[in-house]
Design an enzyme around this catalytic site. Structure first.
Site, PDB file in Angstrom:
ATOM      1  N   GLY A 153       0.285  42.055  20.848  1.00 47.77           N
ATOM      2  CA  GLY A 153      -0.040  41.111  21.906  1.00 47.77           C
ATOM      3  C   GLY A 153      -1.449  41.291  22.420  1.00 47.77           C
ATOM      4  O   GLY A 153      -2.319  41.864  21.754  1.00 47.77           O
ATOM      5  N   ARG A 154      -1.674  40.834  23.649  1.00 48.12           N
ATOM      6  CA  ARG A 154      -3.043  40.774  24.164  1.00 48.12           C
ATOM      7  C   ARG A 154      -3.639  42.150  24.443  1.00 48.12           C
ATOM      8  O   ARG A 154      -4.840  42.370  24.206  1.00 48.12           O
ATOM      9  CB  ARG A 154      -3.079  39.913  25.433  1.00 48.12           C
ATOM     10  N   ILE A 155      -2.832  43.098  24.938  1.00 49.00           N
ATOM     11  CA  ILE A 155      -3.373  44.433  25.194  1.00 49.00           C
ATOM     12  C   ILE A 155      -3.712  45.126  23.879  1.00 49.00           C
ATOM     13  O   ILE A 155      -4.765  45.765  23.746  1.00 49.00           O
ATOM     14  CB  ILE A 155      -2.388  45.279  26.024  1.00 49.00           C
ATOM     15  N   THR A 231       1.513  53.555  25.796  1.00 49.38           N
ATOM     16  CA  THR A 231       1.125  53.071  27.127  1.00 49.38           C
ATOM     17  C   THR A 231       1.935  51.830  27.491  1.00 49.38           C
ATOM     18  O   THR A 231       1.561  51.098  28.413  1.00 49.38           O
ATOM     19  CB  THR A 231      -0.376  52.717  27.160  1.00 49.38           C
ATOM     20  N   ALA A 232       3.038  51.594  26.769  1.00 43.65           N
ATOM     21  CA  ALA A 232       3.838  50.382  26.971  1.00 43.65           C
ATOM     22  C   ALA A 232       4.971  50.662  27.953  1.00 43.65           C
ATOM     23  O   ALA A 232       4.779  50.603  29.164  1.00 43.65           O
ATOM     24  CB  ALA A 232       4.362  49.877  25.635  1.00 43.65           C
ATOM     25  N   ARG A 233       6.139  50.983  27.444  1.00 39.69           N
ATOM     26  CA  ARG A 233       7.295  51.341  28.265  1.00 39.69           C
ATOM     27  C   ARG A 233       7.909  52.589  27.663  1.00 39.69           C
ATOM     28  O   ARG A 233       8.038  52.724  26.438  1.00 39.69           O
ATOM     29  CB  ARG A 233       8.317  50.210  28.314  1.00 39.69           C
ATOM     30  N   GLU A 262      10.093  56.671  36.150  1.00 40.09           N
ATOM     31  CA  GLU A 262       8.771  56.700  36.754  1.00 40.09           C
ATOM     32  C   GLU A 262       8.467  58.107  37.284  1.00 40.09           C
ATOM     33  O   GLU A 262       9.356  58.767  37.844  1.00 40.09           O
ATOM     34  CB  GLU A 262       8.699  55.701  37.909  1.00 40.09           C
ATOM     35  N   HIS A 282       1.676  57.376  34.460  1.00 41.86           N
ATOM     36  CA  HIS A 282       1.678  55.912  34.469  1.00 41.86           C
ATOM     37  C   HIS A 282       0.448  55.379  35.189  1.00 41.86           C
ATOM     38  O   HIS A 282       0.541  54.675  36.205  1.00 41.86           O
ATOM     39  CB  HIS A 282       2.957  55.370  35.108  1.00 41.86           C
ATOM     40  N   ILE A 283      -0.717  55.657  34.601  1.00 42.55           N
ATOM     41  CA  ILE A 283      -1.988  55.233  35.190  1.00 42.55           C
ATOM     42  C   ILE A 283      -2.648  54.101  34.405  1.00 42.55           C
ATOM     43  O   ILE A 283      -3.713  53.622  34.790  1.00 42.55           O
ATOM     44  CB  ILE A 283      -2.984  56.409  35.273  1.00 42.55           C
TER      45      ILE A 283
END
Length: 316
Positions: A153-155, A231-233, A262, A282-283
């Site tokens: 995708g875009r990221i 860096t997704a989920r 989290e 999660h930065i």
């Protein structure tokens, strides 16, 4: 309309007031609350709300069952797996997200992770502070490496654009490949990507079909000198499988910004004891510029919705 903001959007009070004052001038009321996991508090906060705004705090459906006026959930985040989208839709509640606000922020973190992993920066930082030298720590160039993007995708495309400047080759994985010029090649075979990539970067959303899509078998398919970045989920990667792969030397290392829960994390979590692992709490999305852009998207979503236009739609 009564609008309830359930947690901070990470912007200054003055910036928030600029948004809320405009809404209040239009006759709407606005309430701001602190983030909470207390179900009863959440029920009280949303009971009279027509609209709720939140970022990434979990919002269980149980908190919304008494919110008979609720018509719209405005999520200041890209992912919405923490929001009961299906139940909301079944009750006629519309949901929007803030897709796109953190593309540059996450892409830059991915690039930083790649350099950190290849140059052993966290390890040599500790060694230098302890009076040591570079001896024993490997260093490799990003130039010439193949970067595989799980989710194109875009990221992922923005990250591919950045790493191209270093002389990399990129492969994008998605179920239905397109001709996105950000990637040198696309594939619908995850196994093919895993076999070829020197760095595997995860960018897929969390769904029932993507949970643990990177597990023991997939990690074993990667090159022994390759690296994994997520860096997704968090649950897209099986944390226990990753822990085993790092301890066994199945892969060379990993960098993880997202987890099954989290942060804060349990310091005794076995994953945190694994070698050659970089972790951040999660930065990826969290920069001043991203927070400003996110707030703008969220209040634009709300403004459009109040005018009868549902934008950035999220559906089950």
């Amino acid at each position: 309309m009564h609008i309830a903001l359930l947690e901070s959007l990470g912007i200054s009070p003055d910036a928030l007031s600029a948004f809320t004052n405009q809404l209040e001038e239009q006759g709407h009321t606005f309430a701001v609350y602190e983030k909470t996991t207390d179900l009863q508090k959440l029920r009280e906060e949303v009971r009279e709300a027509d609209v709720v705004i939140l970022a990434n705090m979990p919002l269980p459906w149980e908190a919304l069952e008494g919110a008979d006026r609720l018509k719209y959930i405005d999520v200041a985040f890209t992912g919405t797996d923490h929001v009961p989208v299906a139940q909301a839709a079944a009750h006629g509640i519309q949901v929007s997200n803030a897709s796109g606000y953190a593309e540059d922020a996450v892409a830059e973190l991915c690039l930083g992770f790649m350099i950190d992993l290849l140059r052993s920066i966290p390890q040599t930082d500790r060694t230098c502070r302890q009076g040591g030298t570079r001896a024993g720590w490997p260093a490799r160039l990003l130039k010439g490496k193949t970067v595989g993007f799980v989710g194109a995708g875009r990221i992922a495309a923005r990250t591919a654009d950045l790493v191209r400047a270093f002389g990399t080759r990129s492969i994008g994985f998605r179920r239905h490949p397109t001709a996105d010029p950000a990637f040198d090649r696309e594939t619908d075979s995850l196994d093919e990507l895993l076999r070829e990539a020197d760095i595997v970067s995860v960018h897929t959303p969390l769904t029932s079909s993507t949970k643990h899509m990177i597990a023991d078998r997939e990690l074993a398919a990667m090159k022994p000198r390759s690296y994994l970045i997520n860096t997704a989920r968090g649950p897209v990667v099986d944390a226990q499988a990753l822990c085993r792969a790092l301890n066994d030397g199945t892969i060379a290392g990993a960098a993880i910004d997202v987890f099954d829960q989290e942060p804060p994390l349990d310091p005794e979590d076995p994953l945190l004891q694994a070698p050659n692992l970089i972790v951040t709490p999660h930065i990826g999305f969290y920069t001043e510029e991203s927070m400003d852009q996110r707030a703008k998207i969220v209040f634009d979503n709300l403004s459009q919705w109040l005018q009868g236009n549902w934008v950035n739609q999220v559906k089950p």
